[in-house]
Design an enzyme around this catalytic site. Structure first.
Site, mmCIF file in Angstrom:
data_model
loop_
_atom_site.group_PDB
_atom_site.id
_atom_site.type_symbol
_atom_site.label_atom_id
_atom_site.label_comp_id
_atom_site.label_asym_id
_atom_site.label_seq_id
_atom_site.Cartn_x
_atom_site.Cartn_y
_atom_site.Cartn_z
ATOM 1 N N CYS A 23 1.004 -1.102 0.231
ATOM 2 C CA CYS A 23 -0.623 -0.042 -0.042
ATOM 3 C C CYS A 23 1.130 0.850 0.074
ATOM 4 O O CYS A 23 2.102 1.506 0.641
ATOM 5 C CB CYS A 23 -0.978 -0.254 1.250
ATOM 6 S SG CYS A 23 -1.669 -1.293 1.668
ATOM 7 N N GLY A 49 0.512 -0.566 -4.667
ATOM 8 C CA GLY A 49 -0.662 -1.275 -4.887
ATOM 9 C C GLY A 49 -1.831 -0.362 -5.807
ATOM 10 O O GLY A 49 -1.899 0.235 -6.339
ATOM 11 N N ASN A 124 -0.391 1.931 5.316
ATOM 12 C CA ASN A 124 0.495 1.267 4.984
ATOM 13 C C ASN A 124 0.975 0.480 5.731
ATOM 14 O O ASN A 124 1.984 0.887 7.037
ATOM 15 C CB ASN A 124 1.641 1.505 3.984
ATOM 16 C CG ASN A 124 2.268 0.767 3.835
ATOM 17 O OD1 ASN A 124 3.843 1.222 3.966
ATOM 18 N ND2 ASN A 124 2.145 -0.234 2.570
ATOM 19 N N GLY A 125 1.116 -1.238 6.127
ATOM 20 C CA GLY A 125 1.973 -1.973 6.664
ATOM 21 C C GLY A 125 0.336 -3.158 6.751
ATOM 22 O O GLY A 125 0.053 -3.206 6.521
ATOM 23 N N TYR A 264 13.339 -3.223 -3.829
ATOM 24 C CA TYR A 264 12.449 -3.378 -4.538
ATOM 25 C C TYR A 264 11.514 -2.482 -4.208
ATOM 26 O O TYR A 264 10.532 -1.868 -5.500
ATOM 27 C CB TYR A 264 12.233 -4.625 -4.576
ATOM 28 C CG TYR A 264 10.858 -4.952 -5.024
ATOM 29 C CD1 TYR A 264 10.754 -5.477 -6.549
ATOM 30 C CD2 TYR A 264 9.117 -4.648 -4.825
ATOM 31 C CE1 TYR A 264 9.951 -5.447 -7.424
ATOM 32 C CE2 TYR A 264 8.283 -5.168 -5.420
ATOM 33 C CZ TYR A 264 8.150 -5.527 -6.511
ATOM 34 O OH TYR A 264 7.707 -5.621 -7.399
HETATM 35 P P1 AMP Z 1 9.919 -14.221 -7.833
HETATM 36 O O1 AMP Z 1 9.401 -14.048 -9.178
HETATM 37 O O2 AMP Z 1 8.755 -14.987 -6.896
HETATM 38 O O3 AMP Z 1 11.318 -15.187 -7.679
HETATM 39 O O4 AMP Z 1 10.010 -13.433 -8.045
HETATM 40 C C1 AMP Z 1 10.911 -12.243 -7.688
HETATM 41 C C2 AMP Z 1 10.691 -11.336 -8.849
HETATM 42 O O5 AMP Z 1 9.547 -9.818 -7.909
HETATM 43 C C3 AMP Z 1 11.292 -10.263 -8.648
HETATM 44 O O6 AMP Z 1 11.675 -10.001 -10.207
HETATM 45 C C4 AMP Z 1 11.041 -8.820 -7.942
HETATM 46 O O7 AMP Z 1 11.351 -7.369 -8.523
HETATM 47 C C5 AMP Z 1 10.071 -8.777 -7.972
HETATM 48 N N1 AMP Z 1 9.291 -8.961 -6.660
HETATM 49 C C6 AMP Z 1 9.726 -9.506 -5.213
HETATM 50 N N2 AMP Z 1 9.413 -9.431 -4.217
HETATM 51 C C7 AMP Z 1 8.461 -8.327 -4.012
HETATM 52 C C8 AMP Z 1 7.302 -8.340 -2.994
HETATM 53 N N3 AMP Z 1 7.446 -8.231 -2.344
HETATM 54 N N4 AMP Z 1 5.873 -7.984 -4.473
HETATM 55 C C9 AMP Z 1 6.765 -8.042 -5.436
HETATM 56 N N5 AMP Z 1 7.396 -7.952 -6.204
HETATM 57 C C10 AMP Z 1 7.876 -8.452 -6.367
#
Ligand code: AMP
Length: 493
Positions: A23, A49, A124-125, A264
């Site tokens: 969020c 979000g 947010n949180g 990220y």
């Molecule tokens: P994965 O495909 O499950 O290994 O997730 C890694 C990818 O998701 C990377 O490209 C990150 O940029 C992105 N990512 C990592 N953490 C998050 C998060 N909390 N929410 C959304 N995207 C994420």
């Protein structure tokens, strides 16, 4: 003979109490364009979000509220909608949620009447003791309308016996635990709160005579507001009679912001600790390069999450940076899709190999993080299918082995690849020639911190270490929000 009645299992599915929200929050005081500025601010925070968005305003007499599913630009883009939100004070919220609770009633800001007047709350949180608190409140007769932990905060504020709203808020935050940044609106008072560790971000800006609170500085930039400072950890700031006031109700503690904002979550152009997230990420890439000197033809980022780290990596080793993957910008973030099946499809919808740049090349593929491995698994295959000679994956953060309970949607330990597999096994799973992660020391070095410093760790970094600054109380108990199981099932059917 006694007849047995079969209950369809699905109907009685217990509501998953591990509701997590990322969020974006925003608030503005003393401005006749408050709703329009809030819509713009939320638009800049859209990456935090995309499931729903809402704005609450106050015009001196009454509160107004609009909540919608989907993107800010699709919902708050017409004069008619903005005109329905009159007043000089506004708060807004972008919502991200996980499985199943995609209902309008969970979209924020929430609003409640208290004996000191109305209050709107945007959060947010994620609270780590919200189920425990909620069960206590329900036993006390409270009626909950949503499945969001934010409503617990609203109920605590409403229940406080203090006279002034600001004191009610302080009463409430003494009871909640976890990671939170709150922006609240009462009659002509805009309130901002950041949790005692400063896990979730909140900044203060100013545009002419108006103060602004926002999750990130990019939301100040879009409206031409000047960045003043961060809300400090454990600080309650409020704008009363157009003056910024501050209360620090908690014992002083060092700030420990969430490392994932740096890795990220924050938009690259947002300032984190005085430097843009982009600069931090580039530095992660440089440290990654220092730890992994390797010869290759090109460095390719996973767009957009790996862009800055890949640039830093390539520049440090003097290897050509190429856009070997092209992103379709009309698809949301991969994680936003609530089921694993759609999530893996999302990677394909979003990215395509840029064949002419990668054919017969030895490639270093860089992403910011590896969570479930879905992205890397698909992309490595995509690059090999397009003719890459070798694909070496480098991740610009350490292995994520522990889930999050403070508002970033990193899944359960079972789903975290690095929690269950060795480096070699992950490498085999994603089909890469080699795989390396940035060390935790590398993360701290990149940010100019030192492990030997007295105040180490300077970040909330449980993802890599399992060290949680706030105990995840709800996770440790067996409490479930059972009375909501029927409600949420009914609304989803
Ligand atoms: P994965 O495909 O499950 O290994 O997730 C890694 C990818 O998701 C990377 O490209 C990150 O940029 C992105 N990512 C990592 N953490 C998050 C998060 N909390 N929410 C959304 N995207 C994420």
């Amino acid at each position: 003979m006694k007849k047995t009645i079969k209950i369809p299992k699905k109907k009685f599915k217990i509501y998953n109490p591990k509701l997590k929200e990322e969020c974006g929050v925003f608030g503005v005081s003393n401005n006749k364009d408050s709703a329009a500025l809030t819509a713009l601010g939320l638009h800049a925070l859209q990456h935090r979000g995309q499931e729903g968005c809402g704005i609450v305003t106050f015009d001196g007499k009454k509160y107004y509220s609009e909540k919608r599913f989907g993107l800010v630009g699709d919902n708050f883009n017409k004069e008619k909608v903005l005109n329905s939100l009159p007043g000089d004070y506004a708060i807004g919220h972008n919502r991200y949620s996980t499985t199943g609770e995609n209902t309008l009633r969970n979209i924020q800001p929430f609003f409640a009447d208290t004996n000191a007047g109305g209050i709107g709350v945007a959060h947010n949180g994620n609270l780590t003791n919200s189920i425990t608190l909620r069960n206590r409140l329900v036993q006390d007769g409270a009626i909950f309308h949503t499945t969001s932990d934010t409503e617990t905060i609203v109920q605590l504020i409403a229940k406080s016996k203090r006279n002034k709203t600001i004191d009610k808020v302080i009463d409430a935050i003494f009871q909640i635990q976890g990671g939170y940044a709150l922006v609240m609106l009462t009659q002509n008072t805009l309130i901002g709160v950041r949790d005692p560790h400063g896990i979730r971000p909140l900044v203060i800006g100013k545009i002419k005579d108006s103060y602004v609170f926002a999750s990130e500085t990019c939301a100040l930039d879009i409206i031409g507001a000047k960045y003043i400072r961060d809300v400090e950890n454990g600080e309650v700031v409020y704008i009363e009679n157009n003056e910024l006031k501050s209360i620090k109700p908690f014992p002083a503690r060092k700030v420990r912001p969430c490392v994932f904002e740096y890795i990220y979550f924050a938009r690259p152009d947002s300032l984190l600790n005085g430097k843009s997230a982009y600069e931090h990420r580039k530095q992660f890439g440089i440290e990654l390069a220092k730890e992994n000197k390797i010869k290759a033809d090109i460095v390719v980022p996973v767009p957009d999450s790996g862009n800055a780290a890949a640039l830093g990596f390539a520049q440090h080793l003097g290897i050509n940076f190429e856009l070997g993957l092209i992103r379709n910008h009309y698809v949301g973030r991969t994680f936003i899709e609530p089921s694993q099946k759609i999530r893996s499809l999302g990677v394909k919808l979003k990215l395509n190999a840029n064949q002419s740049t990668i054919k017969d090349k030895i490639i270093i593929l860089i992403d910011d993080s590896l969570v479930r491995g879905t992205t890397s698994h698909k992309i490595v295959k995509m690059l090999y299918d397009a003719g890459a000679k070798e694909v070496h994956v480098k991740i610009a953060c350490p292995e994520i082995r522990f889930p999050d309970f403070y508002g970033v949607d990193t899944p359960t330990k079972k789903e975290l690849l690095a929690a269950n597999k060795t480096n070699d096994e992950i490498c085999e799973y994603i089909g890469a020639k080699s795989l390396d992660f940035l060390s935790l020391e590398g993360v701290y070095r990149a940010m100019g911190f030192n492990k030997r410093d007295n105040n180490y760790p300077q970040l909330t970094d449980h993802y890599f270490t399992g060290e949680y600054p706030v105990k995840p109380i709800d996770e440790l108990g067996d409490d479930k929000i059972t009375q909501l199981s029927l409600l949420s099932t009914a609304s989803n059917n």
